[in-house]
Design a protein around this motif. Sequence first.
Motif, PDB file in Angstrom:
ATOM      1  N   LEU A   1       0.827  -1.204   0.000  1.00 16.23           N
ATOM      2  CA  LEU A   1       0.000   0.000   0.000  1.00 16.23           C
ATOM      3  C   LEU A   1       0.863   1.256   0.000  1.00 16.23           C
ATOM      4  O   LEU A   1       1.866   1.321   0.703  1.00 16.23           O
ATOM      5  CB  LEU A   1      -0.921   0.029   1.225  1.00 16.23           C
ATOM      6  CG  LEU A   1      -1.935  -1.100   1.360  1.00 16.23           C
ATOM      7  CD1 LEU A   1      -2.773  -0.900   2.613  1.00 16.23           C
ATOM      8  CD2 LEU A   1      -2.817  -1.192   0.134  1.00 16.23           C
ATOM      9  N   ASN A   2       0.436   2.241  -0.783  1.00 21.69           N
ATOM     10  CA  ASN A   2       1.151   3.512  -0.747  1.00 21.69           C
ATOM     11  C   ASN A   2       0.803   4.236   0.549  1.00 21.69           C
ATOM     12  O   ASN A   2      -0.083   3.822   1.293  1.00 21.69           O
ATOM     13  CB  ASN A   2       0.839   4.357  -1.987  1.00 21.69           C
ATOM     14  CG  ASN A   2      -0.620   4.777  -2.077  1.00 21.69           C
ATOM     15  OD1 ASN A   2      -1.281   5.013  -1.072  1.00 21.69           O
ATOM     16  ND2 ASN A   2      -1.121   4.876  -3.301  1.00 21.69           N
ATOM     17  N   SER A   3       1.484   5.323   0.839  1.00 24.72           N
ATOM     18  CA  SER A   3       1.308   6.007   2.126  1.00 24.72           C
ATOM     19  C   SER A   3      -0.112   6.546   2.298  1.00 24.72           C
ATOM     20  O   SER A   3      -0.642   6.545   3.413  1.00 24.72           O
ATOM     21  CB  SER A   3       2.327   7.133   2.289  1.00 24.72           C
ATOM     22  OG  SER A   3       2.152   8.112   1.299  1.00 24.72           O
ATOM     23  N   LYS A   4      -0.748   6.963   1.237  1.00 29.52           N
ATOM     24  CA  LYS A   4      -2.118   7.465   1.324  1.00 29.52           C
ATOM     25  C   LYS A   4      -3.077   6.368   1.789  1.00 29.52           C
ATOM     26  O   LYS A   4      -3.917   6.582   2.659  1.00 29.52           O
ATOM     27  CB  LYS A   4      -2.551   7.968  -0.061  1.00 29.52           C
ATOM     28  CG  LYS A   4      -3.185   9.303  -0.093  1.00 29.52           C
ATOM     29  CD  LYS A   4      -3.421   9.706  -1.541  1.00 29.52           C
ATOM     30  CE  LYS A   4      -4.509  10.735  -1.590  1.00 29.52           C
ATOM     31  NZ  LYS A   4      -4.751  11.224  -2.931  1.00 29.52           N
ATOM     32  N   LYS A   5      -2.928   5.192   1.213  1.00 25.86           N
ATOM     33  CA  LYS A   5      -3.788   4.068   1.588  1.00 25.86           C
ATOM     34  C   LYS A   5      -3.466   3.574   2.996  1.00 25.86           C
ATOM     35  O   LYS A   5      -4.364   3.195   3.746  1.00 25.86           O
ATOM     36  CB  LYS A   5      -3.663   2.935   0.567  1.00 25.86           C
ATOM     37  CG  LYS A   5      -4.298   3.282  -0.768  1.00 25.86           C
ATOM     38  CD  LYS A   5      -4.167   2.156  -1.767  1.00 25.86           C
ATOM     39  CE  LYS A   5      -4.818   2.527  -3.092  1.00 25.86           C
ATOM     40  NZ  LYS A   5      -4.673   1.449  -4.090  1.00 25.86           N
ATOM     41  N   ARG A   6      -2.198   3.577   3.359  1.00 24.43           N
ATOM     42  CA  ARG A   6      -1.825   3.184   4.728  1.00 24.43           C
ATOM     43  C   ARG A   6      -2.466   4.127   5.741  1.00 24.43           C
ATOM     44  O   ARG A   6      -2.997   3.688   6.759  1.00 24.43           O
ATOM     45  CB  ARG A   6      -0.313   3.221   4.912  1.00 24.43           C
ATOM     46  CG  ARG A   6       0.398   2.055   4.332  1.00 24.43           C
ATOM     47  CD  ARG A   6       1.875   2.168   4.602  1.00 24.43           C
ATOM     48  NE  ARG A   6       2.561   1.131   3.868  1.00 24.43           N
ATOM     49  CZ  ARG A   6       3.703   0.604   4.241  1.00 24.43           C
ATOM     50  NH1 ARG A   6       4.308   1.037   5.312  1.00 24.43           N
ATOM     51  NH2 ARG A   6       4.250  -0.342   3.526  1.00 24.43           N
ATOM     52  N   ASN A   7      -2.395   5.417   5.472  1.00 23.33           N
ATOM     53  CA  ASN A   7      -2.989   6.399   6.381  1.00 23.33           C
ATOM     54  C   ASN A   7      -4.488   6.180   6.507  1.00 23.33           C
ATOM     55  O   ASN A   7      -5.050   6.331   7.593  1.00 23.33           O
ATOM     56  CB  ASN A   7      -2.693   7.821   5.903  1.00 23.33           C
ATOM     57  CG  ASN A   7      -1.256   8.219   6.126  1.00 23.33           C
ATOM     58  OD1 ASN A   7      -0.580   7.679   6.988  1.00 23.33           O
ATOM     59  ND2 ASN A   7      -0.775   9.160   5.335  1.00 23.33           N
ATOM     60  N   LEU A   8      -5.148   5.823   5.413  1.00 21.35           N
ATOM     61  CA  LEU A   8      -6.576   5.544   5.452  1.00 21.35           C
ATOM     62  C   LEU A   8      -6.873   4.353   6.361  1.00 21.35           C
ATOM     63  O   LEU A   8      -7.791   4.395   7.182  1.00 21.35           O
ATOM     64  CB  LEU A   8      -7.114   5.292   4.042  1.00 21.35           C
ATOM     65  CG  LEU A   8      -8.585   4.916   3.938  1.00 21.35           C
ATOM     66  CD1 LEU A   8      -9.459   6.051   4.468  1.00 21.35           C
ATOM     67  CD2 LEU A   8      -8.941   4.587   2.497  1.00 21.35           C
ATOM     68  N   VAL A   9      -6.084   3.304   6.239  1.00 22.14           N
ATOM     69  CA  VAL A   9      -6.260   2.116   7.074  1.00 22.14           C
ATOM     70  C   VAL A   9      -6.117   2.480   8.549  1.00 22.14           C
ATOM     71  O   VAL A   9      -6.959   2.112   9.380  1.00 22.14           O
ATOM     72  CB  VAL A   9      -5.251   1.004   6.690  1.00 22.14           C
ATOM     73  CG1 VAL A   9      -5.251  -0.119   7.716  1.00 22.14           C
ATOM     74  CG2 VAL A   9      -5.554   0.468   5.304  1.00 22.14           C
ATOM     75  N   PHE A  10      -5.077   3.215   8.889  1.00 20.72           N
ATOM     76  CA  PHE A  10      -4.858   3.599  10.285  1.00 20.72           C
ATOM     77  C   PHE A  10      -5.952   4.530  10.791  1.00 20.72           C
ATOM     78  O   PHE A  10      -6.415   4.398  11.920  1.00 20.72           O
ATOM     79  CB  PHE A  10      -3.481   4.243  10.467  1.00 20.72           C
ATOM     80  CG  PHE A  10      -2.351   3.253  10.357  1.00 20.72           C
ATOM     81  CD1 PHE A  10      -2.283   2.147  11.189  1.00 20.72           C
ATOM     82  CD2 PHE A  10      -1.349   3.425   9.413  1.00 20.72           C
ATOM     83  CE1 PHE A  10      -1.245   1.233  11.092  1.00 20.72           C
ATOM     84  CE2 PHE A  10      -0.303   2.516   9.307  1.00 20.72           C
ATOM     85  CZ  PHE A  10      -0.255   1.422  10.148  1.00 20.72           C
ATOM     86  N   SER A  11      -6.378   5.471   9.956  1.00 18.94           N
ATOM     87  CA  SER A  11      -7.447   6.393  10.354  1.00 18.94           C
ATOM     88  C   SER A  11      -8.736   5.637  10.626  1.00 18.94           C
ATOM     89  O   SER A  11      -9.432   5.896  11.611  1.00 18.94           O
ATOM     90  CB  SER A  11      -7.695   7.440   9.267  1.00 18.94           C
ATOM     91  OG  SER A  11      -6.581   8.255   9.109  1.00 18.94           O
ATOM     92  N   PHE A  12      -9.052   4.716   9.740  1.00 18.17           N
ATOM     93  CA  PHE A  12     -10.265   3.923   9.911  1.00 18.17           C
ATOM     94  C   PHE A  12     -10.205   3.128  11.205  1.00 18.17           C
ATOM     95  O   PHE A  12     -11.159   3.104  11.991  1.00 18.17           O
ATOM     96  CB  PHE A  12     -10.478   3.007   8.711  1.00 18.17           C
ATOM     97  CG  PHE A  12     -11.764   2.252   8.772  1.00 18.17           C
ATOM     98  CD1 PHE A  12     -12.966   2.882   8.511  1.00 18.17           C
ATOM     99  CD2 PHE A  12     -11.784   0.902   9.108  1.00 18.17           C
ATOM    100  CE1 PHE A  12     -14.167   2.194   8.582  1.00 18.17           C
ATOM    101  CE2 PHE A  12     -12.974   0.203   9.181  1.00 18.17           C
ATOM    102  CZ  PHE A  12     -14.169   0.854   8.916  1.00 18.17           C
ATOM    103  N   ALA A  13      -9.068   2.487  11.469  1.00 14.36           N
ATOM    104  CA  ALA A  13      -8.921   1.681  12.684  1.00 14.36           C
ATOM    105  C   ALA A  13      -9.060   2.543  13.940  1.00 14.36           C
ATOM    106  O   ALA A  13      -9.696   2.131  14.915  1.00 14.36           O
ATOM    107  CB  ALA A  13      -7.568   0.966  12.675  1.00 14.36           C
ATOM    108  N   ARG A  14      -8.480   3.744  13.911  1.00 19.61           N
ATOM    109  CA  ARG A  14      -8.555   4.634  15.080  1.00 19.61           C
ATOM    110  C   ARG A  14      -9.974   5.104  15.340  1.00 19.61           C
ATOM    111  O   ARG A  14     -10.405   5.221  16.481  1.00 19.61           O
ATOM    112  CB  ARG A  14      -7.668   5.859  14.864  1.00 19.61           C
ATOM    113  CG  ARG A  14      -6.223   5.659  15.220  1.00 19.61           C
ATOM    114  CD  ARG A  14      -5.488   6.989  15.264  1.00 19.61           C
ATOM    115  NE  ARG A  14      -5.592   7.748  14.032  1.00 19.61           N
ATOM    116  CZ  ARG A  14      -4.774   7.654  12.990  1.00 19.61           C
ATOM    117  NH1 ARG A  14      -3.771   6.807  13.033  1.00 19.61           N
ATOM    118  NH2 ARG A  14      -4.945   8.391  11.917  1.00 19.61           N
TER     119      ARG A  14
END
Length: 119
Positions: A84-97
């Motif tokens: 995953l690129n950084s944008k998609k990684r950030n989305l995953v972490f944001s969703f989890a939080r």
Amino acid sequence: MLTQLGIFLRKLRLDHGEIMKEMAKKLDVSSSFLSAVENGKKKMPDSWYEIIVNLYSLDQEQQDKLKKSIEESQKSIEINLNDLNSKKRNLVFSFARELDNLNEEEVDKMNLFLKKDGE
């Protein structure tokens, strides 16, 4: 306490006239490991899905029920972020939080957006 997966596996066993020991042998595990999976103390090995489908000749409806019971019984999931690129990684972490902060209406909207049955 039996999980949804445990209930599915127990019913499958009983429908085929098997005891836990027999199913465990087919899955190449001990009865105690199978029991721990059913009770949510151990995670079901990923390989079991295909094995169970093939061993018990599950039709599509049964396969769907098995998938749903696996999903409902999971306490955690592992997501591979390597590709995953950084944008998609950030989305995953944001969703989890933020997941705990979503109300039912927001969950329904997310499920609709993702075109997945909520419950």
